[in-house]
Design a protein around this motif. Sequence first.
Motif, PDB file in Angstrom:
ATOM      1  N   GLU A   1       1.673   9.170  -0.936  1.00 52.19           N
ATOM      2  CA  GLU A   1       1.875   7.868  -0.971  1.00 52.19           C
ATOM      3  C   GLU A   1       1.152   6.623  -2.249  1.00 52.19           C
ATOM      4  OE1 GLU A   1       4.195   5.541   1.535  1.00 52.19           O
ATOM      5  OE2 GLU A   1       4.812   7.914   1.657  1.00 52.19           O
ATOM      6  N   HIS A   2      -0.565   6.925  -2.211  1.00 53.34           N
ATOM      7  CA  HIS A   2      -1.342   5.723  -2.727  1.00 53.34           C
ATOM      8  C   HIS A   2      -0.741   6.324  -4.803  1.00 53.34           C
ATOM      9  CE1 HIS A   2      -4.401   2.381  -4.423  1.00 53.34           C
ATOM     10  NE2 HIS A   2      -4.898   3.773  -4.841  1.00 53.34           N
ATOM     11  N   HIS A   3      -0.665   7.287  -4.724  1.00 50.17           N
ATOM     12  CA  HIS A   3       0.228   8.254  -5.993  1.00 50.17           C
ATOM     13  C   HIS A   3       1.001   7.039  -6.622  1.00 50.17           C
ATOM     14  CE1 HIS A   3       0.086  10.588 -10.129  1.00 50.17           C
ATOM     15  NE2 HIS A   3       0.987  10.898  -9.612  1.00 50.17           N
TER      16      HIS A   3
ATOM     17  N   ASN B   1       1.230   3.466  -7.517  1.00 47.49           N
ATOM     18  CA  ASN B   1       0.759   2.600  -8.361  1.00 47.49           C
ATOM     19  C   ASN B   1       1.566   3.821  -9.570  1.00 47.49           C
ATOM     20  OD1 ASN B   1      -1.584   2.341  -7.976  1.00 47.49           O
ATOM     21  ND2 ASN B   1      -2.677   4.061  -7.458  1.00 47.49           N
TER      22      ASN B   1
ATOM     23  N   LYS C   1       0.797  -1.635   0.238  1.00 46.78           N
ATOM     24  CA  LYS C   1      -0.069   0.108   0.003  1.00 46.78           C
ATOM     25  C   LYS C   1       0.842   0.854   0.056  1.00 46.78           C
ATOM     26  CE  LYS C   1      -4.077  -2.462   0.008  1.00 46.78           C
ATOM     27  NZ  LYS C   1      -4.606  -2.247  -0.780  1.00 46.78           N
ATOM     28  N   ASN C   2       2.345   1.484   0.623  1.00 45.44           N
ATOM     29  CA  ASN C   2       2.723   2.274   0.755  1.00 45.44           C
ATOM     30  C   ASN C   2       4.429   2.028   0.093  1.00 45.44           C
ATOM     31  OD1 ASN C   2       4.505   1.577   2.633  1.00 45.44           O
ATOM     32  ND2 ASN C   2       2.876   1.186   3.979  1.00 45.44           N
TER      33      ASN C   2
END
Length: 610
Positions: free
Chosen positions: A490-492, A495, A32-33
């Motif tokens: 972080e998510h961006h 991805n 996730k990070n």
Amino acid sequence: MQQTLDWIDWTVLAITLLTIVGYGTWKTRGSKNVQDYVRGGNSTKWWTIGLSVMATQASAITFLSTTGQAFSDGMGFVQFYFGLPIAMVIICMVFIPLYHRLKVYTAYEFLENRFDLKTRSLTAILFLIQRGLAAGITIFAPAIILSVLLGWNIVTLNIVIGVLVIIYTVSGGTKAVTVTQKQQMFVIFAGMLAALFVVIDLIPDEVSFSEAIDIAGATGKMEVLDFSFDLENRYTVWTGLIGGTFLMLSYFGTDQSQVQRYLSGKSMKEMQMGLLFNGLLKVPMQFFILLVGVMVFVFYQFNPAPLNFIDSSTQTVLASPYGDDYRELQNKQEALFEQKKKLSLEYGEASTNRAVIKDQIAVLDQTEKTYRSESKFLIKKAIDAEYASAYNNLSSELEAIEDKNSALYNEKSIALKSLYGDAAKDTLTNDRDYMFITFILNHLPKGLIGLLLAVILSAAMSSTASEINALATITSIDLYKRNLKEDKGEHHIVNMTKWFTFGWGIIAIIIACFANLAENLIQLVNIIGSIFYGNVLGIFLLAFFFKHIRGNAVFIGALITQVLIIGLYFLDNAGLINLPYLWLNLIGCIIVIAIANVLQFFSGHKKTQH
């Protein structure tokens, strides 16, 4: 004749590869990070780091090319790795404490803190160029050899290897690469051990292992150490200790594909122990792989070997005007084989006159090398004639097409360009990298063939996964994130790193589809590294030890150095100078340090005058 695999081999191969990919994807799903995806959550133990570092370096090229190197030239190539333990100690003392203290995601973040953004970006781009090319070669190496021997479509093979790697690397990032590399190293060790035991078992019963070593020694294959300063010889103790140390310092200390492996460690101590584990095991591992190649050489002293290990090349020359000359060479080699077999048996059994028999074996070995050289010359002439005919036919077809913008015209134009001066012709003459896989397919038992093919493909996957994982990390962290105008979270970044991983995987596949085989694949990878690594290492050494040097001097010095090193390589390649490629690491490092110091001196001098 192209080989076909038994269902048992297909089963072993498929289960091994799918298990590795499936396990890696399942075990590391849901990062996730950035900390988890790029640094594996800093949860890796030292033995996993050590195996992961080894797997990253041990590509398919290692097993195909190193065994072929030993078959042709003997054990001397192991000297290339003599600098590795020294480099591991230096990295543990200097590089790792600094990276750990700064909590960096990439090796190049440190360079911005020390110099400036443009120096960080330049070094990152140099890495992307050389490692991007190497990623394509690590896919291409096993693909082209398997395509020639098994009749598999090379583009399909490139895509299959690349896609398998992309699946788990995109899914789990660094942790997925590390987890799967443990399984891959197990397969690699098991497969190579099995290959060694089988090849020794295939040598006649009256020849013991020690006698097999003696026979290899009679042809110079067991000469490990060369203390000469002869620049004509690429592999000596000194090139290994000096040039090899600088290459390994650059590779393990500044190449993100390796740095990322140990930055995932639980602590600084785990990182250091992992690298030291690699330093202790790597040289014996390479010695062992070379020994397998030497034992295959001994096997062929008692069993007929082809003049060229690429059957399609043999068929081409036999069907050409040079076929009779080639058949004459084959007859000579058959007669030579009978002499060689008789003498090898005598040498193994003799208690006296061994020196005389040894000299006779050495003469026969040199004669066989001459035959092999002549066979390559004939194959090259036959292929040149075949290519010339195809080129003329395509040229005529192009002239006959009226619409110069049509799809057919473009297709024929591309085909014509691929033939003209195409280095692929060398692929069909330089058979050294085909030796081991030919032995596997023709002489190993069913089931074990599938395991050894799994070894080759696992090695290709492990090194390619590390490379595209590192390429994506550098692109995401050093270029994309660093130049974002605002923090997108972080998510961006995770991805985007996944998308960059996918993109670099596709680029690696494309490079593999357009690559051509060099004289020896493992040398090609090391040559590419040597052209760039010395410069990059020099930049890091300037950052570590030359506190008065500033960013502008380093940036300009690095640009000048890279141009000079590329120039030196091409001068050596053209035969205008004599400079083994390993020395480019040392020379590049010295040049960038010297130029940066000179530029900084004059810059400071001008400011003082002002």
